[in-house]
Enzyme design. Structure first.
Site, short mmCIF file in Angstrom:
data_model
loop_
_atom_site.label_atom_id
_atom_site.label_comp_id
_atom_site.label_asym_id
_atom_site.label_seq_id
_atom_site.Cartn_x
_atom_site.Cartn_y
_atom_site.Cartn_z
N ALA A 176 0.81 -1.21 0.00
CA ALA A 176 0.00 0.00 0.00
C ALA A 176 0.85 1.27 0.00
O ALA A 176 0.39 2.33 -0.44
CB ALA A 176 -0.93 0.01 1.21
N SER A 177 2.10 1.20 0.47
CA SER A 177 2.95 2.38 0.52
C SER A 177 4.19 2.27 -0.35
O SER A 177 4.86 3.28 -0.58
CB SER A 177 3.38 2.67 1.97
N ARG A 182 8.23 -3.42 -4.69
CA ARG A 182 9.57 -3.91 -4.95
C ARG A 182 9.53 -4.95 -6.06
O ARG A 182 8.55 -5.67 -6.20
CB ARG A 182 10.17 -4.63 -3.71
N ASP A 207 -0.72 -10.66 -0.52
CA ASP A 207 0.60 -10.54 0.12
C ASP A 207 0.67 -11.24 1.47
O ASP A 207 1.70 -11.84 1.82
CB ASP A 207 1.04 -9.09 0.21
N THR A 208 -0.41 -11.20 2.24
CA THR A 208 -0.38 -11.87 3.54
C THR A 208 -0.28 -13.38 3.38
O THR A 208 0.41 -14.06 4.14
CB THR A 208 -1.63 -11.52 4.36
N ASN A 249 -7.72 -8.65 10.97
CA ASN A 249 -6.96 -7.49 10.49
C ASN A 249 -6.95 -6.41 11.56
O ASN A 249 -7.99 -6.06 12.12
CB ASN A 249 -7.61 -6.92 9.23
N GLN A 260 2.95 5.53 10.52
CA GLN A 260 3.38 6.00 9.20
C GLN A 260 2.72 7.33 8.85
O GLN A 260 3.37 8.24 8.33
CB GLN A 260 3.05 4.95 8.14
#
Length: 469
Positions: free
Chosen positions: A18-19, A22, A241-242, A300, A308
């Site tokens: 989300a931020s 890569r 991703d999790t 979650n 952040q």
């Protein structure tokens, strides 16, 4: 005769968060995995006229650049993409993107979940999907779409599936991301189309669900020309991703839990089957698909997002900030899942202070005090969720594995160990990349084998519970 040594194989993982994003090169050799980050790039929401969108075309440009860099490293066997969950792109009949891609934090979703839950009962939704009620779930995003936009659309693809489509031309939905939508039935292994039908959302938009480890085909000629790669297969990792991160948890046995710690904090356990009961509904637990047919029972939590957002204003070095927070005594705590912490904004620190004031607690003032408050709160929330998971599943939890970016924060690891009263094993930091790469290279190999590779390739840190850090 000596046994022949298998030559190294090289694979590319694209990890979109989300931020940030890569592109990484993974080399498997001698039972170990070496990961090299080739390209890093920022990501985030783009505000336009009061709404929030993803710059998905900009992400695609960055991915192509990363692939050009990978082409300089010799023969590459495969590539796979993972990303955050719930968001999607709509395609027209020609396969072209139909407008901008909405961000899950967009104000367009305000009140939508409540309207859907007034139409469909909580029990009906949960019994069909086993998914935690979160206001940005894909079900509510589709309910927020203008009917005319859905009428023009031919196909819906989750973010990593969209990039796989652009890479090789095959449009499918990988199971782990499908399971996050809140219209996938984990017990039957298929779309819960009755929910979409009840909301007049066209089910023709849905594509076939396939397993992680599936080979989709080679890169298109266009992508080959653009990147210099030749003959590279697109192989599906666990695209959520999790799910990739949990596949790379270096665990042994069954008596463990995980915290995938980053912008979000995903706290959960692995179970052989979904657990969909009145108690799991009451606790708002989620059941999401994992690698190898496993189920991830989890919850979650807002995660490091709060810090952040605060640091967008403070502009402090994170290592210094966490060091200063370690020197501050524990004090106030917040509920990180309070709705006020979901939207982005430069006033995040003020929201933390307001919560503490409203709950008659000490109001933190300095960045170190606010950071300590958030980290303490995440640790307490983790302990609370683990107690619930143990009660709901009946599974013992002896050790907690913390993976992802948050595993680098020694203070957070120690606070989790203290709050849970359990040993914490921290690492790998790059769990998502390692899970992505391992599934590409090893396919549907059993998880113990995959995790053995991760343990052999990673330096882990252990934190023992200490009531007085």
């Amino acid at each position: 005769m000596s046994k022949a040594v298998a030559p190294p194989t090289r694979h590319i993982a694209v990890d979109l968060g989300a931020s940030s994003g890569r592109v990484a090169l993974g080399t498997f050799e001698g039972g170990k995995l070496h990961v090299e980050i080739l390209h890093r790039f920022p990501n985030g929401g783009v505000p336009v006229r009061g709404q929030l969108y993803w710059n998905v075309l900009g992400l695609w440009r960055e991915v192509l650049h990363g692939l050009k860099l990978a082409a300089q490293h010799g023969e590459i066997q495969s590539i796979g993409v993972n990303s955050w969950a719930v968001d999607y792109g709509l395609l027209d009949a020609q396969g072209d993107l139909l407008g901008a891609v909405h961000h899950y934090r967009s104000p367009r979703l305000d009140g939508v979940m409540q309207r859907v839950r007034a139409t469909l009962t909580d029990q009906a939704i949960y019994n069909a999907t086993g998914i935690q009620f979160l206001p940005f779930n894909t079900l509510y995003q589709l309910a927020a779409e203008p009917p005319e936009r859905l009428a023009r659309a031919d196909k819906l693809l989750m973010i990593p599936d969209l990039l796989h489509f652009w890479l090789c031309g095959v449009a499918v939905t990988e199971r782990t991301n499908a399971s996050s939508t809140q219209f996938f039935n984990p017990q039957m292994g298929k779309w819960a189309t009755e929910l979409l039908d009840a909301l007049n959302i066209p089910t023709r938009l849905l594509s076939d669900i396939v397993e992680s480890g599936t080979t989709l085909g080679k890169l298109t000629p266009e992508v080959e020309r653009e990147t210099g790669l030749r003959g590279v297969q697109v192989i599906l990792p666990a695209t959520h991703d999790t799910a990739s991160a949990v596949a790379a948890v270096p665990a042994e046995g069954q008596d463990w839990a995980y915290v995938s710690s980053g912008t979000w904090s995903l706290v959960g356990i692995e179970t052989p089957q979904p657990i969909i009961t009145p108690r799991s509904l009451a606790e708002n637990l989620t059941n999401e698909a994992g690698v190898g047919g496993t189920n991830r029972l989890l919850k979650n939590v807002m995660g490091l997002w709060i810090i952040q957002q605060c640091n967008e204003v403070w502009k402090l070095d994170y290592a210094d900030l966490y060091k200063q927070a370690a020197d501050v005594a524990s004090g106030s705590t917040i509920d990180p899942d309070d709705a006020r912490f979901l939207p982005p904004g430069a006033d995040m620190a003020v929201r933390v202070q307001a919560y503490c004031s409203e709950t008659n607690q000490f109001v933190p003032q300095t960045p170190a005090e606010i950071t300590r408050c958030v980290l303490d709160s995440l640790a307490h929330k983790t302990a609370q969720i683990l107690r619930v998971l143990k009660d709901v599943s009946g599974q013992a939890i002896r050790v907690v594995h913390v993976v992802g970016g948050g595993s680098q924060i020694a203070l957070l690891n120690q606070l989790i160990a203290n709050a849970c009263g359990k040993w914490v094993i921290a690492g790998p930091v790059e769990a998502t990349l390692m899970g992505n790469l391992s599934v590409q290279a090893l396919g549907q190999t059993d998880l113990p084998t995959l995790r053995q590779v991760v343990r052999a390739s990673t330096a882990l840190k252990t934190f023992s519970p200490n009531p007085q850090p």
